[in-house]
Design a protein around this motif. Sequence first.
Motif, PDB file in Angstrom:
ATOM      1  N   ARG A 186      -6.752   2.740  39.329  1.00  0.00           N
ATOM      2  CA  ARG A 186      -5.318   2.975  39.414  1.00  0.00           C
ATOM      3  C   ARG A 186      -4.510   1.825  38.821  1.00  0.00           C
ATOM      4  O   ARG A 186      -3.282   1.935  38.711  1.00  0.00           O
ATOM      5  CB  ARG A 186      -4.908   3.185  40.869  1.00  0.00           C
ATOM      6  CG  ARG A 186      -5.224   4.577  41.383  1.00  0.00           C
ATOM      7  CD  ARG A 186      -4.192   5.562  40.901  1.00  0.00           C
ATOM      8  NE  ARG A 186      -4.468   6.907  41.359  1.00  0.00           N
ATOM      9  CZ  ARG A 186      -3.649   7.918  41.245  1.00  0.00           C
ATOM     10  NH1 ARG A 186      -2.483   7.750  40.664  1.00  0.00           N
ATOM     11  NH2 ARG A 186      -3.970   9.118  41.675  1.00  0.00           N
ATOM     12  N   ALA A 187      -5.149   0.728  38.487  1.00  0.00           N
ATOM     13  CA  ALA A 187      -4.436  -0.388  37.871  1.00  0.00           C
ATOM     14  C   ALA A 187      -3.861   0.059  36.528  1.00  0.00           C
ATOM     15  O   ALA A 187      -4.575   0.578  35.669  1.00  0.00           O
ATOM     16  CB  ALA A 187      -5.372  -1.572  37.677  1.00  0.00           C
ATOM     17  N   ILE A 188      -2.572  -0.122  36.354  1.00  0.00           N
ATOM     18  CA  ILE A 188      -1.890   0.332  35.141  1.00  0.00           C
ATOM     19  C   ILE A 188      -2.129  -0.671  34.022  1.00  0.00           C
ATOM     20  O   ILE A 188      -1.881  -1.872  34.195  1.00  0.00           O
ATOM     21  CB  ILE A 188      -0.381   0.500  35.397  1.00  0.00           C
ATOM     22  CG1 ILE A 188      -0.150   1.481  36.550  1.00  0.00           C
ATOM     23  CG2 ILE A 188       0.326   0.978  34.144  1.00  0.00           C
ATOM     24  CD1 ILE A 188       1.295   1.588  36.976  1.00  0.00           C
ATOM     25  N   PRO A 189      -2.609  -0.234  32.873  1.00  0.00           N
ATOM     26  CA  PRO A 189      -2.820  -1.162  31.752  1.00  0.00           C
ATOM     27  C   PRO A 189      -1.512  -1.811  31.306  1.00  0.00           C
ATOM     28  O   PRO A 189      -0.427  -1.228  31.440  1.00  0.00           O
ATOM     29  CB  PRO A 189      -3.400  -0.265  30.651  1.00  0.00           C
ATOM     30  CG  PRO A 189      -3.923   0.938  31.366  1.00  0.00           C
ATOM     31  CD  PRO A 189      -3.044   1.133  32.559  1.00  0.00           C
ATOM     32  N   PHE A 190      -1.633  -3.012  30.755  1.00  0.00           N
ATOM     33  CA  PHE A 190      -0.446  -3.746  30.311  1.00  0.00           C
ATOM     34  C   PHE A 190       0.303  -2.976  29.232  1.00  0.00           C
ATOM     35  O   PHE A 190       1.531  -2.941  29.218  1.00  0.00           O
ATOM     36  CB  PHE A 190      -0.863  -5.129  29.794  1.00  0.00           C
ATOM     37  CG  PHE A 190       0.293  -5.941  29.278  1.00  0.00           C
ATOM     38  CD1 PHE A 190       1.182  -6.547  30.151  1.00  0.00           C
ATOM     39  CD2 PHE A 190       0.504  -6.091  27.911  1.00  0.00           C
ATOM     40  CE1 PHE A 190       2.253  -7.296  29.679  1.00  0.00           C
ATOM     41  CE2 PHE A 190       1.571  -6.828  27.430  1.00  0.00           C
ATOM     42  CZ  PHE A 190       2.453  -7.434  28.318  1.00  0.00           C
ATOM     43  N   GLY A 191      -0.441  -2.352  28.335  1.00  0.00           N
ATOM     44  CA  GLY A 191       0.210  -1.577  27.274  1.00  0.00           C
ATOM     45  C   GLY A 191       1.031  -0.424  27.816  1.00  0.00           C
ATOM     46  O   GLY A 191       2.100  -0.099  27.281  1.00  0.00           O
ATOM     47  N   THR A 192       0.551   0.200  28.883  1.00  0.00           N
ATOM     48  CA  THR A 192       1.308   1.291  29.501  1.00  0.00           C
ATOM     49  C   THR A 192       2.597   0.781  30.124  1.00  0.00           C
ATOM     50  O   THR A 192       3.650   1.431  30.028  1.00  0.00           O
ATOM     51  CB  THR A 192       0.448   1.988  30.565  1.00  0.00           C
ATOM     52  OG1 THR A 192      -0.773   2.447  29.964  1.00  0.00           O
ATOM     53  CG2 THR A 192       1.185   3.171  31.167  1.00  0.00           C
ATOM     54  N   MET A 193       2.530  -0.395  30.756  1.00  0.00           N
ATOM     55  CA  MET A 193       3.743  -0.978  31.338  1.00  0.00           C
ATOM     56  C   MET A 193       4.770  -1.307  30.255  1.00  0.00           C
ATOM     57  O   MET A 193       5.974  -1.077  30.438  1.00  0.00           O
ATOM     58  CB  MET A 193       3.380  -2.231  32.140  1.00  0.00           C
ATOM     59  CG  MET A 193       2.570  -1.958  33.403  1.00  0.00           C
ATOM     60  SD  MET A 193       2.393  -3.405  34.480  1.00  0.00           S
ATOM     61  CE  MET A 193       1.271  -4.396  33.501  1.00  0.00           C
ATOM     62  N   VAL A 194       4.298  -1.808  29.139  1.00  0.00           N
ATOM     63  CA  VAL A 194       5.215  -2.106  28.028  1.00  0.00           C
ATOM     64  C   VAL A 194       5.833  -0.812  27.501  1.00  0.00           C
ATOM     65  O   VAL A 194       7.037  -0.763  27.196  1.00  0.00           O
ATOM     66  CB  VAL A 194       4.470  -2.847  26.904  1.00  0.00           C
ATOM     67  CG1 VAL A 194       5.361  -2.992  25.668  1.00  0.00           C
ATOM     68  CG2 VAL A 194       4.015  -4.218  27.382  1.00  0.00           C
ATOM     69  N   ALA A 195       5.026   0.259  27.415  1.00  0.00           N
ATOM     70  CA  ALA A 195       5.548   1.540  26.934  1.00  0.00           C
ATOM     71  C   ALA A 195       6.640   2.074  27.851  1.00  0.00           C
ATOM     72  O   ALA A 195       7.680   2.580  27.391  1.00  0.00           O
ATOM     73  CB  ALA A 195       4.412   2.553  26.821  1.00  0.00           C
ATOM     74  N   VAL A 196       6.438   1.963  29.172  1.00  0.00           N
ATOM     75  CA  VAL A 196       7.453   2.424  30.124  1.00  0.00           C
ATOM     76  C   VAL A 196       8.736   1.610  29.983  1.00  0.00           C
ATOM     77  O   VAL A 196       9.846   2.163  30.005  1.00  0.00           O
ATOM     78  CB  VAL A 196       6.902   2.345  31.561  1.00  0.00           C
ATOM     79  CG1 VAL A 196       8.008   2.627  32.578  1.00  0.00           C
ATOM     80  CG2 VAL A 196       5.756   3.332  31.749  1.00  0.00           C
ATOM     81  N   CYS A 197       8.605   0.287  29.828  1.00  0.00           N
ATOM     82  CA  CYS A 197       9.793  -0.560  29.657  1.00  0.00           C
ATOM     83  C   CYS A 197      10.531  -0.206  28.366  1.00  0.00           C
ATOM     84  O   CYS A 197      11.774  -0.198  28.336  1.00  0.00           O
ATOM     85  CB  CYS A 197       9.387  -2.033  29.652  1.00  0.00           C
ATOM     86  SG  CYS A 197       8.777  -2.651  31.233  1.00  0.00           S
ATOM     87  N   CYS A 198       9.794   0.094  27.308  1.00  0.00           N
ATOM     88  CA  CYS A 198      10.428   0.485  26.047  1.00  0.00           C
ATOM     89  C   CYS A 198      11.188   1.804  26.200  1.00  0.00           C
ATOM     90  O   CYS A 198      12.276   1.967  25.624  1.00  0.00           O
ATOM     91  CB  CYS A 198       9.379   0.606  24.946  1.00  0.00           C
ATOM     92  SG  CYS A 198       8.669  -0.978  24.413  1.00  0.00           S
ATOM     93  N   ILE A 199      10.632   2.732  26.969  1.00  0.00           N
ATOM     94  CA  ILE A 199      11.333   3.990  27.221  1.00  0.00           C
ATOM     95  C   ILE A 199      12.654   3.731  27.927  1.00  0.00           C
ATOM     96  O   ILE A 199      13.692   4.338  27.610  1.00  0.00           O
ATOM     97  CB  ILE A 199      10.440   4.938  28.058  1.00  0.00           C
ATOM     98  CG1 ILE A 199       9.254   5.412  27.227  1.00  0.00           C
ATOM     99  CG2 ILE A 199      11.238   6.139  28.554  1.00  0.00           C
ATOM    100  CD1 ILE A 199       8.251   6.225  28.003  1.00  0.00           C
ATOM    101  N   CYS A 200      12.632   2.799  28.899  1.00  0.00           N
ATOM    102  CA  CYS A 200      13.863   2.493  29.641  1.00  0.00           C
ATOM    103  C   CYS A 200      14.939   1.902  28.738  1.00  0.00           C
ATOM    104  O   CYS A 200      16.112   2.295  28.798  1.00  0.00           O
ATOM    105  CB  CYS A 200      13.551   1.532  30.793  1.00  0.00           C
ATOM    106  SG  CYS A 200      12.523   2.242  32.100  1.00  0.00           S
TER     107      CYS A 200
END
Length: 562
Positions: A361-375
Amino acid sequence: MEQYVTPYTKTLWFKNLVKVGSSSLKHQHTYKEEVVLWMNTVGPYHNRQETYKYFSLPFCGGSKKSISHYHETLGEALQGVELEFSGLDIKFKEDVMQTTYCEIDLDKPTRDAFVYAIKNHYWYQMYIDDLPIWGIVGEADENGEDYYLWTYKKLEIGYNGNRIVDVNLTSEGKVKLVPNTKIQMSYSVSNSRIHWFSIFNSFMMVIFLVGLVSMILMRTLRKDYARYSKEEEMDDMDRDLGDEYGWKQVHGDVFRPSSHPLIFSSLIGSGCQIFAVSFIVIIVAMIEDLYTERGSMLSTAIFVYAATSPVNGYFGGSLYARQGGRRWIKQMFIGAFLIPAMVCGTAFFINFIAIYYHASRAIPFGTMVAVCCICFFVILPLNLVGTILGRNLSGQPNFPCRVNAVPRPIPEKKWFMEPAVIVCLGGILPFGSIFIEMYFIFTSFWAYKIYYVYGFMMLVLVILCIVTVCVTIVCTYFLLNAEDYRWQWTSFLSAASTAIYVYMYSFYYYFFKTKMYGLFQTSFYFGYMAVFSTALGIMCGAIGYMGTSAFVRKIYTNVKID
């Protein structure tokens, strides 16, 4: 240690039955076409979110050539999907007799790994044609001294035409874990045609409740209009001698801007956006069968939330402008990032715990960056567009009554008419209207179930909106009748208090309906339940305020104000 018994059966073997409830799944097969069995994750049954790769346990796979899998959607990455090919040879509509597909060399480390998994009631998840299947690793005897591994996977595949619509797994072949032995793993496949039955549930109690509230409200308002009509026919002397009271007396203050208009308008805009997201996602789920694809529901929700950002800006920005707010850029930023900051803050905090546990369930760093970019690059610009449109199209105040320069003193009233009491009681009926469905939604979130009756969810959403509007209108009517004009926040909070009861129910569900344990699962459960409850409360609050606002405008428009 007591013997583990699954919720589906109390026989000597484990049987897991999965009913998906739809024969319109997307994968179409030809006779004897290869059907891939994916192995997903394994973890404690009572800690659903604490999952690991299936082959992190010393299982063995089939001899067929490996097939690679990648995260097809953002939702898969966020949900920790880790698919690996099982290596089993399965063909559409072709039966397979019991066949040994691999052999486990049970040395001491291997046995210790299986014993640990059995002690913690480890379950594993598989997929066939995007249909989830669950099985249990093994079980212990009554004394907890001997441990047994299930070695035989008996798959029963149900099909309708050229589509797989149902998969049953029966785990058999219990073998005692003895060090320095070899264990043979086997499987079999049987195919059969199945038929579906419709699902029906009654909501007559809630419909009756809405009708009762509406009838009481209409009768009360008719009496008020009749009384005010008589007062208008009196001469000045008779009117001065009369006893004027009620909601008409606060006409000069009822459209006064709410306290903290910046936060209030941001909450209303966010609530309208959450409602739009919920409505659209449920419609898409009903049409496209999103539950049949891994992570598709979460991916769709993220996409729809980003795409509906102008709704947030429009309603929040126009309300803030009507209330005389001047810091509209600050309001836009707060409205745009209110929900994403809450969700991302919770997710990133829980992610640290998941990383510590090495959970999938640990979210990859790249996924976190993608979510921030969407915001920053999607949500914020679209929110800006909505804010500008809202301020220009509906940002001018057009109240039916003039607002007094000096606020009218609020008279004393009985304790049960205080806003705090109204807020606490306002969420009971909306929660009661969704109470039955909450159990199924919670089970789909936190247990091994699939939620697929989105038609009923749409019905529940509609009923929730109707009940929320009716309750907040009644609460606002009583508040205004007590000559208290602080109805904006009261209407919002009385509807939003539904979230308090939902979160309280989550405590009950956690302690009495599950056997979750551990820091990771507890923080995951209560963290995301807080996010879910808060989002639901903001949505209900916005719905309650919008309905009440239309009601207040209507009654003060229909009554002649001197």
